[in-house]
Design an enzyme around this catalytic site. Structure first.
Site, short mmCIF file in Angstrom:
data_model
loop_
_atom_site.label_atom_id
_atom_site.label_comp_id
_atom_site.label_asym_id
_atom_site.label_seq_id
_atom_site.Cartn_x
_atom_site.Cartn_y
_atom_site.Cartn_z
N ASP A 1 1.19 -1.20 -0.23
CA ASP A 1 0.08 0.06 -0.10
C ASP A 1 1.11 1.05 0.12
OD1 ASP A 1 -1.48 2.30 0.82
OD2 ASP A 1 -2.85 1.19 1.98
N HIS A 2 1.04 1.56 -1.45
CA HIS A 2 2.08 2.33 -0.89
C HIS A 2 1.75 4.17 -0.29
CE1 HIS A 2 -1.20 5.27 -4.01
NE2 HIS A 2 0.13 6.38 -3.68
N HIS B 1 -6.28 2.90 2.31
CA HIS B 1 -5.14 3.78 2.33
C HIS B 1 -5.80 3.79 3.29
CE1 HIS B 1 -3.14 3.07 -2.06
NE2 HIS B 1 -3.90 3.77 -2.30
C1 BG6 Z 1 -4.39 4.55 -6.28
C2 BG6 Z 1 -5.44 5.05 -6.73
O1 BG6 Z 1 -4.50 3.54 -4.87
O2 BG6 Z 1 -4.18 6.00 -5.35
C3 BG6 Z 1 -5.85 6.10 -7.40
O3 BG6 Z 1 -5.91 3.58 -7.68
C4 BG6 Z 1 -4.97 7.20 -6.54
O4 BG6 Z 1 -6.99 6.33 -7.82
C5 BG6 Z 1 -4.11 7.30 -6.03
O5 BG6 Z 1 -5.31 8.13 -7.54
C6 BG6 Z 1 -3.41 8.61 -5.33
O6 BG6 Z 1 -2.03 8.60 -4.43
P1 BG6 Z 1 -1.48 9.36 -3.93
O7 BG6 Z 1 -0.38 9.15 -3.43
O8 BG6 Z 1 -0.96 10.61 -6.03
O9 BG6 Z 1 -2.43 10.18 -3.23
#
Ligand code: BG6
Length: 483
Positions: free
Chosen positions: A178-179, A241
């Protein structure tokens, strides 16, 4: 830094994620010496690329993400990459892949260590995992697998996928990425909560009125309409997230900082998560869909989106726990596309305290995650020339120079996979609880859809989402802090 021998196989090696995130992150780890002489990467995908073509792509990916690089380093790094054209359902292709992995293992003395990275369309994850097992692609050293989101579409499919993956890998070797857990300010939540008596002592149900998590996005679904229409904001952003952020905000203090203690604290909290009833879903959740503007499409007109779609591009909701330091405190969340700006933030709203000045505000603690990284606490003080009260922020902020040093989330998380640290990955027991919650909300919405008149608030782009998002608060004294 220790040099970790490994043969890494990236399923989806010609894709966007590999290009934008994985190759640059691997290069940085290479430059730091974590992977160096004893590593090889096999990129696989259907396209008929050559080793040389993949190396050019890798080199382009490095140049696109780095201002200054040593060309010899880039060349040396790219020389570790190999391409294997691969159809994920073809048994023979796994045999070829296995042979190549073994050859590279010998050539680079990778000691039988294998890292499998699922960076392609999620519908193939289970098939690949099954073939890794059936065609014995695993090596004689460590065998780890990184699985991108979404991990399943609901609890049943997540369980099925988990079964397929655990047939070849132990839970400890499965890294569900989960980034958000690689982001600087998310990693700052625990130290902030547990090292500051000032914060720790007020982080209780007695003092906290509510917690608010906002993940707002400036853009719409862009080219991902096909995927997004089968997912929606709840599955795309909340199931992973937002729930991980909420877990970090509400979990009890872990016994120590080991991965197992941290996951144990998360699990203790999640067991006490209150799953809403259909009536509560109706009252406490709002879903929305963005309309169009002069220069943006309405969601229903986006490419590959069903013109009758009931998929939500916005969701606001509430979650509560029976246990933990903020037991019974409402935790509100919202996320949506086509907001006025990109803004990921958390607001901890403290209860108001009676005082002789009458006019003082309550304190809030705000954690801004993206695009800026800072924490601030609102505080009351005296106005200079009157007896009135003024409100100021005490701010903890990174300088530009510090921000430039913050590694990308993927670099951090890949590093953790190499050193076998699963602290910042999603454990199955967490994922399961998240899906139980999400399924309940999805089921309630599905029933509403079937009745033919679903409540989906339409909202204008470049604003703050649907106004109905303010209807979910428990008390009239509550409101969104970020407006
Ligand atoms: C991803 C979603 O996990 O996270 C996307 O699939 C979303 O829809 C993105 O745009 C948002 O990530 P960040 O790091 O740009 O806030």
């Amino acid at each position: 830094m220790k040099n970790i021998p490994v043969v890494m196989i990236i399923f989806g090696g010609s894709g966007d994620l590999a290009h934008r995130k994985l190759y640059p992150a691997l290069f940085n780890l290479y430059e730091q010496g974590l992977i160096h002489d004893n590593f090889a990467v096999i990129g696989t995908a259907r396209r008929p690329w050559s080793h040389e073509y993949l190396r050019e792509q890798v080199s382009d990916a490095i140049h696109e993400t780095h201002d200054q690089v040593d060309e010899n380093d880039v060349k040396r790094f790219a020389s570790h990459f190999y391409y294997q054209s691969h159809d994920v359902t073809n048994v023979e292709h796994y045999e070829t892949l296995k042979k190549l992995a073994q050859e590279l293992d010998d050539r680079y003395s990778a000691q039988g260590n294998r890292l499998f990275y699922m960076a392609m369309a999620p519908r193939f994850f289970g098939t690949i995992a099954t073939h890794i097992n059936d065609q014995s692609l695993t090596g004689s050293g460590f065998n780890r697998i990184v699985v991108e989101k979404p991990f399943g579409h609901d609890l049943a499919s997540a369980e099925e996928l988990n079964k397929e993956i655990t047939a070849s890998f132990n839970e400890d070797d499965i890294f569900r990425i989960d980034h958000y857990l690689g982001k600087e300010m998310i990693q700052n939540i625990m130290p902030m909560r547990f090292t500051n008596p000032l914060i720790k002592n007020i982080w209780t149900s007695e003092n906290v009125k509510n917690i608010q998590v906002t993940l707002a996005e400036r853009l719409g679904v862009e080219a991902r309409g096909g995927y997004y229409d089968t997912s929606g904001a709840l599955r795309d952003m909340v199931q992973n997230h937002i729930f991980q952020i909420i877990t970090l905000l509400a979990m009890p203090e872990p016994k120590d900082l080991s991965s197992s203690s941290i996951h144990k604290a998360k699990q203790d909290l999640l067991e006490s998560m209150i799953i809403p009833t259909p009536e509560e879903v109706e009252k406490d959740f709002v879903r929305g869909q963005y309309l169009g503007s002069d220069n943006t499409f309405a969601y229903k007109k986006e490419p590959n989106v069903d013109p009758e779609s009931t998929t939500e591009t916005f969701v606001a909701g509430k979650v509560k726990f029976k246990k933990g330091p903020v037991a019974d405190v409402p935790i509100y969340f919202r996320t949506g596309k086509e907001f006025k700006e990109k803004k990921n933030r958390i607001d901890i709203v403290l209860k108001h305290m009676n005082n002789p000045y009458g006019q003082a505000h309550s304190n809030n603690i705000t954690i801004e995650i993206d695009p800026v990284s800072k924490i601030y606490i609102t505080i009351n003080g005296k106005k200079i020339d009157t007896s009135g009260i003024r409100r100021e922020n005490l701010t903890y902020e990174f300088s530009k120079e510090e921000m430039a040093k913050v590694p990308d989330g993927y670099e951090r998380l890949l590093h953790d996979v190499f050193v076998d640290d699963s602290t910042n990955f999603t454990h199955w027991s967490e994922l399961k609880r998240y899906w139980e919650f999400i399924d309940t909300v999805e089921d309630a919405w599905q029933k509403e859809n079937e009745k033919g008149n679903p409540k989906i608030s339409q909202y204008l782009p470049y604003r703050m989402g649907p106004k109905e998002a303010s209807d979910i608060f428990e008390s009239p004294t509550e409101h969104w802090i970020y407006e």
